[in-house]
Design a protein around this motif. Structure first.
Motif, PDB file in Angstrom:
ATOM      1  N   LEU A   1       0.832  -1.195   0.000  1.00 60.13           N
ATOM      2  CA  LEU A   1       0.000   0.000   0.000  1.00 60.13           C
ATOM      3  C   LEU A   1       0.868   1.247   0.000  1.00 60.13           C
ATOM      4  O   LEU A   1       2.029   1.222   0.415  1.00 60.13           O
ATOM      5  N   VAL A   2       0.283   2.352  -0.471  1.00 63.34           N
ATOM      6  CA  VAL A   2       1.008   3.620  -0.515  1.00 63.34           C
ATOM      7  C   VAL A   2       1.113   4.173   0.906  1.00 63.34           C
ATOM      8  O   VAL A   2       0.099   4.436   1.555  1.00 63.34           O
ATOM      9  N   SER A   3       2.334   4.329   1.377  1.00 66.45           N
ATOM     10  CA  SER A   3       2.548   4.832   2.737  1.00 66.45           C
ATOM     11  C   SER A   3       2.777   6.332   2.782  1.00 66.45           C
ATOM     12  O   SER A   3       2.561   6.970   3.811  1.00 66.45           O
ATOM     13  N   LYS A   4       3.210   6.913   1.670  1.00 63.41           N
ATOM     14  CA  LYS A   4       3.456   8.361   1.626  1.00 63.41           C
ATOM     15  C   LYS A   4       3.282   8.863   0.203  1.00 63.41           C
ATOM     16  O   LYS A   4       3.757   8.231  -0.743  1.00 63.41           O
ATOM     17  N   VAL A   5       2.597   9.990   0.062  1.00 68.00           N
ATOM     18  CA  VAL A   5       2.435  10.636  -1.245  1.00 68.00           C
ATOM     19  C   VAL A   5       3.415  11.798  -1.307  1.00 68.00           C
ATOM     20  O   VAL A   5       3.269  12.796  -0.612  1.00 68.00           O
ATOM     21  N   VAL A   6       4.437  11.646  -2.129  1.00 72.44           N
ATOM     22  CA  VAL A   6       5.437  12.691  -2.285  1.00 72.44           C
ATOM     23  C   VAL A   6       4.883  13.830  -3.139  1.00 72.44           C
ATOM     24  O   VAL A   6       5.112  15.011  -2.847  1.00 72.44           O
ATOM     25  N   GLN A   7       4.156  13.466  -4.178  1.00 71.48           N
ATOM     26  CA  GLN A   7       3.526  14.458  -5.063  1.00 71.48           C
ATOM     27  C   GLN A   7       2.261  13.851  -5.642  1.00 71.48           C
ATOM     28  O   GLN A   7       2.293  12.732  -6.152  1.00 71.48           O
ATOM     29  N   VAL A   8       1.132  14.560  -5.538  1.00 76.87           N
ATOM     30  CA  VAL A   8      -0.125  14.024  -6.059  1.00 76.87           C
ATOM     31  C   VAL A   8      -0.049  13.928  -7.578  1.00 76.87           C
ATOM     32  O   VAL A   8       0.711  14.645  -8.236  1.00 76.87           O
ATOM     33  N   GLY A   9      -0.854  13.023  -8.140  1.00 73.27           N
ATOM     34  CA  GLY A   9      -0.934  12.869  -9.583  1.00 73.27           C
ATOM     35  C   GLY A   9      -2.246  13.420 -10.117  1.00 73.27           C
ATOM     36  O   GLY A   9      -3.110  13.868  -9.354  1.00 73.27           O
ATOM     37  N   TYR A  10      -2.415  13.344 -11.444  1.00 75.46           N
ATOM     38  CA  TYR A  10      -3.637  13.831 -12.077  1.00 75.46           C
ATOM     39  C   TYR A  10      -3.999  12.922 -13.246  1.00 75.46           C
ATOM     40  O   TYR A  10      -3.114  12.363 -13.915  1.00 75.46           O
ATOM     41  N   LYS A  11      -5.294  12.783 -13.480  1.00 75.01           N
ATOM     42  CA  LYS A  11      -5.816  12.055 -14.638  1.00 75.01           C
ATOM     43  C   LYS A  11      -6.657  13.010 -15.474  1.00 75.01           C
ATOM     44  O   LYS A  11      -7.306  13.904 -14.942  1.00 75.01           O
ATOM     45  N   ILE A  12      -6.648  12.792 -16.774  1.00 76.33           N
ATOM     46  CA  ILE A  12      -7.537  13.520 -17.673  1.00 76.33           C
ATOM     47  C   ILE A  12      -8.337  12.480 -18.438  1.00 76.33           C
ATOM     48  O   ILE A  12      -7.789  11.703 -19.208  1.00 76.33           O
ATOM     49  N   GLY A  13      -9.631  12.445 -18.184  1.00 79.73           N
ATOM     50  CA  GLY A  13     -10.447  11.381 -18.748  1.00 79.73           C
ATOM     51  C   GLY A  13      -9.990  10.053 -18.165  1.00 79.73           C
ATOM     52  O   GLY A  13      -9.916   9.876 -16.953  1.00 79.73           O
ATOM     53  N   GLU A  14      -9.645   9.115 -19.032  1.00 76.62           N
ATOM     54  CA  GLU A  14      -9.143   7.819 -18.600  1.00 76.62           C
ATOM     55  C   GLU A  14      -7.622   7.716 -18.750  1.00 76.62           C
ATOM     56  O   GLU A  14      -7.063   6.641 -18.580  1.00 76.62           O
TER      57      GLU A  14
END
Length: 206
Positions: free
Chosen positions: A159-172
């Protein structure tokens, strides 16, 4: 000189010719019908192929138009992500205690930056761009980019224990993968030393 009687009578010759005509006409009619059927089948096959190609072209065009509409802002959105990151860094740079402190100017500045960030995220969402913040979620290589793996007793392995930088999605599609740290599970317990080491079970010498 005596002539052949069969060639002297024109009526006999005409009757002979008439007797052979129906069979020739019948054979020609069958050949013509077969040719017409073959031509009809060929034209039908070509028509069906043309209709199928036109339908495929229509579907492909619709799909390309939908993609163009959904992903037209991809480059522009990617350029805006830096601004969103900077707003988040500005908010996180303010200590928790100072956010609700007595300094009205600092609080107003913090609230203003937070409002700007929310409005920017709402604008991105209206154009099909969604933030990916996978804290505590299962690591997905299609959406996340692992930066490190470390033991974590509170979070199960994978599992993800730390988010260093959030991501983004566009559509799918992934506009930017989230940079994350992945849990390696609880650290292994230290193994007890073998018997006889450190004088624990070693018999005393006299």
């Amino acid at each position: 000189m005596t002539q052949n009687p069969a060639t002297e009578d024109p009526n006999l010759e005409a009757a002979a010719n008439a007797a052979g005509q129906p069979q020739a006409a019948e054979g020609g009619s069958e050949a013509g019908t077969a040719a017409l059927q073959a031509e009809r089948d060929d034209l039908k096959d070509k028509l069906l192929r043309t209709l199928a190609e036109m339908e495929n072209l229509r579907r492909r065009t619709e799909r390309e138009l939908a993609d163009a509409k959904a992903y037209a802002v991809t480059s522009f959105a990617r350029d805006l992500l830096g601004s969103s990151d900077n707003l988040r860094r500005a908010l996180e740079s303010v200590p928790e205690a100072a956010r609700g402190g007595a300094d009205a100017t600092l609080k107003a500045l913090y609230d203003g930056v937070e409002l700007t960030e929310r409005e920017l995220l709402k604008t991105l969402e209206r154009h099909g761009i969604r933030k990916v913040d996978p804290q505590g979620e299962k690591f997905d290589p299609n959406l996340h980019q692992a930066m490190f793996e470390a033991p974590d007793a509170a979070i199960p392995k994978g599992l993800v224990s730390k988010v260093v930088q959030v991501g983004y999605k566009i559509g799918e599609r992934v506009l930017r993968p989230a940079l994350v740290g992945v849990s390696a599970g609880a650290p292994k317990a230290a193994e007890p030393p073998p018997a006889g080491e450190n004088g624990g079970d070693k018999p005393a010498s006299h």
